[in-house]
Design a protein around this motif. Structure first.
Motif, PDB file in Angstrom:
ATOM      1  N   ASP A  73       0.818  -1.223   0.000  1.00 51.68           N
ATOM      2  CA  ASP A  73       0.000   0.000   0.000  1.00 51.68           C
ATOM      3  C   ASP A  73       0.846   1.265   0.000  1.00 51.68           C
ATOM      4  OD1 ASP A  73      -2.313  -1.498  -0.024  1.00 51.68           O
ATOM      5  OD2 ASP A  73      -2.433  -1.587   2.158  1.00 51.68           O
ATOM      6  N   GLU A  88     -11.751   1.948  -4.609  1.00 50.60           N
ATOM      7  CA  GLU A  88     -11.595   0.548  -4.243  1.00 50.60           C
ATOM      8  C   GLU A  88     -12.970  -0.075  -4.043  1.00 50.60           C
ATOM      9  OE1 GLU A  88      -9.724  -1.222  -0.409  1.00 50.60           O
ATOM     10  OE2 GLU A  88      -8.108  -0.735  -1.816  1.00 50.60           O
ATOM     11  N   THR A  89     -13.337  -0.961  -4.936  1.00 55.42           N
ATOM     12  CA  THR A  89     -14.645  -1.603  -4.867  1.00 55.42           C
ATOM     13  C   THR A  89     -14.587  -2.804  -3.940  1.00 55.42           C
ATOM     14  OG1 THR A  89     -14.146  -3.019  -6.759  1.00 55.42           O
ATOM     15  CG2 THR A  89     -15.150  -0.879  -7.232  1.00 55.42           C
ATOM     16  N   ASP A  90     -15.757  -3.393  -3.697  1.00 50.40           N
ATOM     17  CA  ASP A  90     -15.824  -4.572  -2.830  1.00 50.40           C
ATOM     18  C   ASP A  90     -15.053  -5.737  -3.420  1.00 50.40           C
ATOM     19  OD1 ASP A  90     -17.328  -3.319  -0.899  1.00 50.40           O
ATOM     20  OD2 ASP A  90     -19.247  -3.969  -1.758  1.00 50.40           O
ATOM     21  N   SER A  91     -15.104  -5.904  -4.735  1.00 45.17           N
ATOM     22  CA  SER A  91     -14.391  -7.022  -5.352  1.00 45.17           C
ATOM     23  C   SER A  91     -12.875  -6.838  -5.256  1.00 45.17           C
ATOM     24  CB  SER A  91     -14.808  -7.190  -6.817  1.00 45.17           C
ATOM     25  OG  SER A  91     -14.478  -6.041  -7.561  1.00 45.17           O
ATOM     26  N   ILE A  92     -12.401  -5.602  -5.319  1.00 48.48           N
ATOM     27  CA  ILE A  92     -10.960  -5.349  -5.167  1.00 48.48           C
ATOM     28  C   ILE A  92     -10.536  -5.633  -3.728  1.00 48.48           C
ATOM     29  CG2 ILE A  92      -9.200  -3.531  -5.157  1.00 48.48           C
ATOM     30  CD1 ILE A  92     -10.643  -2.280  -7.537  1.00 48.48           C
ATOM     31  N   ARG A  93     -11.350  -5.221  -2.762  1.00 52.93           N
ATOM     32  CA  ARG A  93     -11.037  -5.506  -1.351  1.00 52.93           C
ATOM     33  C   ARG A  93     -11.012  -7.004  -1.081  1.00 52.93           C
ATOM     34  NH1 ARG A  93     -15.203  -2.078  -0.076  1.00 52.93           N
ATOM     35  NH2 ARG A  93     -14.530   0.017  -0.481  1.00 52.93           N
ATOM     36  N   ARG A  94     -11.976  -7.726  -1.654  1.00 55.68           N
ATOM     37  CA  ARG A  94     -12.027  -9.174  -1.477  1.00 55.68           C
ATOM     38  C   ARG A  94     -10.801  -9.830  -2.111  1.00 55.68           C
ATOM     39  NH1 ARG A  94     -16.926 -10.122  -3.295  1.00 55.68           N
ATOM     40  NH2 ARG A  94     -16.218 -10.348  -5.433  1.00 55.68           N
ATOM     41  N   TYR A  95     -10.409  -9.382  -3.299  1.00 55.60           N
ATOM     42  CA  TYR A  95      -9.241  -9.904  -4.001  1.00 55.60           C
ATOM     43  C   TYR A  95      -7.978  -9.695  -3.165  1.00 55.60           C
ATOM     44  CZ  TYR A  95      -6.560 -11.007  -8.226  1.00 55.60           C
ATOM     45  OH  TYR A  95      -5.736 -11.588  -9.131  1.00 55.60           O
ATOM     46  N   LYS A  96      -7.829  -8.487  -2.580  1.00 60.67           N
ATOM     47  CA  LYS A  96      -6.656  -8.193  -1.743  1.00 60.67           C
ATOM     48  C   LYS A  96      -6.660  -9.043  -0.475  1.00 60.67           C
ATOM     49  CE  LYS A  96      -5.356  -3.684  -1.669  1.00 60.67           C
ATOM     50  NZ  LYS A  96      -5.562  -2.236  -1.483  1.00 60.67           N
ATOM     51  N   LEU A  97      -7.828  -9.244   0.123  1.00 57.57           N
ATOM     52  CA  LEU A  97      -7.918 -10.042   1.334  1.00 57.57           C
ATOM     53  C   LEU A  97      -7.546 -11.502   1.059  1.00 57.57           C
ATOM     54  CD1 LEU A  97      -8.789 -10.371   4.326  1.00 57.57           C
ATOM     55  CD2 LEU A  97     -11.071 -10.888   3.446  1.00 57.57           C
TER      56      LEU A  97
END
Length: 79
Positions: free
Chosen positions: A32, A44-53
């Motif tokens: 980051d 940062e969308t929900d899918s990007i956050r999920r991908y990073k997690l």
């Protein structure tokens, strides 16, 4: 004691393998600090956050797998 160390080794191998597969499909997590510099801030969308997690979980599973295999290696040296 010997059985416990053996089970830890097997669980560590499984965790490391699953972490490697997850990391292969989701890639390594981004640092980051490098993204906070001269680039345009992206939403940062929900899918990007999920991908990073999920990518961080993959690296975490590799680390946990290593730590679970370590007692087996130490135990085999002491014998």
């Amino acid at each position: 004691m010997n059985h416990v160390v053996g089970y830890l080794n097997v669980i560590g191998l499984i965790a490391g393998f699953i972490g490697g597969v997850v990391t292969f499909f989701y890639g390594l997590p981004n640092i980051d600090i490098l993204n906070s510099g001269g680039y345009v801030k992206m939403e940062e969308t929900d899918s990007i956050r999920r991908y990073k997690l999920i990518s961080k979980i993959g690296v975490g599973l590799i680390a946990v797998g290593f730590l679970m295999q370590l007692p087996s290696a130490i135990f085999s040296i002491n014998q």
